[in-house]
Enzyme design. Structure first.
Site, PDB file in Angstrom:
ATOM      1  N   LYS A  82      -9.375  -0.607  -5.678  1.00 33.35           N
ATOM      2  CA  LYS A  82      -9.392   0.069  -4.388  1.00 33.35           C
ATOM      3  C   LYS A  82     -10.759   0.685  -4.107  1.00 33.35           C
ATOM      4  CE  LYS A  82      -7.950   2.031  -0.616  1.00 33.35           C
ATOM      5  NZ  LYS A  82      -6.721   2.582  -0.100  1.00 33.35           N
ATOM      6  N   ASP A 110       1.437   2.615   3.514  1.00 30.24           N
ATOM      7  CA  ASP A 110       0.591   3.808   3.354  1.00 30.24           C
ATOM      8  C   ASP A 110       1.439   5.074   3.412  1.00 30.24           C
ATOM      9  OD1 ASP A 110      -1.683   5.229   2.839  1.00 30.24           O
ATOM     10  OD2 ASP A 110      -2.517   5.079   4.857  1.00 30.24           O
ATOM     11  N   HIS A 135      -4.348  -0.868   5.929  1.00 30.11           N
ATOM     12  CA  HIS A 135      -3.912  -0.045   7.067  1.00 30.11           C
ATOM     13  C   HIS A 135      -4.843  -0.201   8.267  1.00 30.11           C
ATOM     14  CE1 HIS A 135      -6.875   2.516   5.197  1.00 30.11           C
ATOM     15  NE2 HIS A 135      -6.048   3.016   4.303  1.00 30.11           N
ATOM     16  N   HIS A 183       3.039  14.445   1.661  1.00 34.50           N
ATOM     17  CA  HIS A 183       2.444  15.774   1.528  1.00 34.50           C
ATOM     18  C   HIS A 183       3.554  16.760   1.872  1.00 34.50           C
ATOM     19  CE1 HIS A 183      -1.811  14.546   1.256  1.00 34.50           C
ATOM     20  NE2 HIS A 183      -1.523  13.626   2.157  1.00 34.50           N
ATOM     21  N   HIS A 190       0.874  -1.194   0.000  1.00 33.98           N
ATOM     22  CA  HIS A 190       0.000   0.000   0.000  1.00 33.98           C
ATOM     23  C   HIS A 190       0.901   1.230   0.000  1.00 33.98           C
ATOM     24  CE1 HIS A 190      -3.758   2.234   1.482  1.00 33.98           C
ATOM     25  NE2 HIS A 190      -2.828   3.154   1.265  1.00 33.98           N
ATOM     26  N   HIS A 198     -10.363   0.904   1.955  1.00 33.74           N
ATOM     27  CA  HIS A 198     -10.144   1.923   2.978  1.00 33.74           C
ATOM     28  C   HIS A 198     -11.326   1.770   3.924  1.00 33.74           C
ATOM     29  CE1 HIS A 198      -8.638   5.844   4.574  1.00 33.74           C
ATOM     30  NE2 HIS A 198      -9.820   5.736   5.145  1.00 33.74           N
ATOM     31  N   HIS A 213       1.490   5.403  -1.672  1.00 27.27           N
ATOM     32  CA  HIS A 213       1.102   6.583  -2.457  1.00 27.27           C
ATOM     33  C   HIS A 213       2.353   7.179  -3.093  1.00 27.27           C
ATOM     34  CE1 HIS A 213      -3.000   6.785  -0.771  1.00 27.27           C
ATOM     35  NE2 HIS A 213      -2.418   6.255   0.296  1.00 27.27           N
TER      36      HIS A 213
END
Ligand code: DOR
Ligand code: ZN
Length: 346
Positions: free
Chosen positions: A100, A248, A175, A252, A14, A137, A16
């Site tokens: 997902k 996960d 997660h 940012h 998992h 999720h 990003h």
């Protein structure tokens, strides 16, 4: 005394990676240690079709430094308009490894997610037929449900009904953050697995809120009480094949984290394997790290394990990990576990 541990090269089930400049900045942090990763599709706009997933995969591979090897395992973002035949074709071509499910509004870029679960029934049935896993999720978004209860309520109200109605559907609860989720996984059959992040093995909700708010510890699902962290540690280190690593890791920029309405996400790609070695050693379970990070995930996804290996080394002096990754969009802060770590990947 130097201690070392060699394990099969791990995967991140998992992750990003974002796109553009951010993708180029963060991809090496994962590719340095991990052979593959399940790539989250919550771009703006989201990765919905097989064609979009193919194009995103190409962008990831072009962003990969020439001296690194890494295989992105692509996912499709489930919407109420997803076409079961497009999903089946993307799976048959080998491109897509999971779909997902984001409940609409649950987290970053989830506005296109699912509101009415009946509308995605044909897609879920097709996935059960072809053996394509659904990654969830697992949080309800009902405003009446306390944010700390969102995961437990999701299991009862959404996940269990979907699984009962769709026999054979293979599901990864992503997660997980609660004892409830770990217990649910254990109570079910082989078609259910769960990923656990590195940070949820380390922080509880006090870390976010006590002594001043810590935006870099804020992610979704939000960390819960200490008893839940302990339950996650027990699940991860138990050797139970249904639990495996999904970091996960969610970059940012600091500008987007450190503000009145800050983004959710912990960036752990850089130091995840070192932190896991620390955690597993602390729990007397270093011998279970390879299963959690390198073997259980491929077994669930019915993929071969990675051919290579990595070696973790424990040194006397604490390791100085970078505090930040520089990106053209601004710095991204690396997750700080709050204790000295002596493990590093050689
Ligand atoms: O903390 C999170 N950040 N949780 C998610 O589910 C999404 C992720 C992101 O994309 O930033
Ligand atoms: Zn995520």
């Amino acid at each position: 005394m130097t201690q070392s541990l060699t394990i099969t090269r791990p995967d991140d089930w998992h992750l990003h990676l974002r796109d553009g400049d951010m993708l180029r900045a963060v991809l090496p942090e994962t590719a340095r240690h991990f052979g593959r990763a399940i790539i989250m599709p919550n771009l703006v706009p989201p990765v919905v079709t097989g064609e979009q997933a193919g194009a995103y995969r190409d962008r990831i591979l072009s962003a990969l430094p020439g001296d690194m090897t890494f295989e992105p395992l692509m996912t499709l973002y489930l919407t109420e308009d997803t076409d079961p035949e497009d999903v089946a074709a993307a799976h048959a071509s080998g491109l897509v490894k999971a779909v997902k499910l984001y409940p609409a509004g649950a987290t970053t870029n989830s506005a296109s997610g699912v509101r009415d679960f009946d509308k995605v029934r044909p897609v879920l049935e097709k996935m059960a037929e072809i053996g394509l896993p659904l990654c969830t999720h697992g949080e309800v978004t009902d405003p009446d449900i306390d944010i700390f209860d969102r995961e437990a309520v999701f299991i009862d109200r959404v996940l269990d009904p979907i699984r009962q109605a769709t026999p054979g559907l293979r599901v990864v609860m992503e997660h997980i953050t609660t004892r409830n989720a770990a217990d649910y996984v254990r109570s079910q059959d082989k078609d259910l697995g769960a990923t656990i992040t590195t940070h949820h093995l380390i922080i509880n909700r006090n870390h976010i809120l006590v002594g001043g708010i810590k935006p870099h510890y804020y992610c979704l699902p939000v960390a819960k009480r200490e008893e839940h962290r302990i339950a996650l540690r027990a699940a991860a280190t138990s050797g139970d094949h249904r639990f495996f690593l999904g970091t996960d890791s969610a970059p940012h920029t600091d500008a987007n984290k450190l503000q009145a309405c800050g983004c959710a996400g912990c960036f752990t790609a850089t130091n995840t394997m070192a932190l896991l070695a620390h955690v597993f050693e602390e729990d007397g379970a270093l011998d279970q790290l390879e299963g959690f990070a390198s073997r259980n995930g491929p077994a669930f996804y019915r993929l071969p394990e990675n051919p290579g290996q990595i070696t973790l080394v424990k040194q006397d002096a604490p390791v100085a990990f970078p505090e930040q990754i520089d990106t053209p969009d601004g710095p991204v802060t690396v997750f700080d576990p709050g204790f000295p770590v002596h493990w590093t990947v050689a």
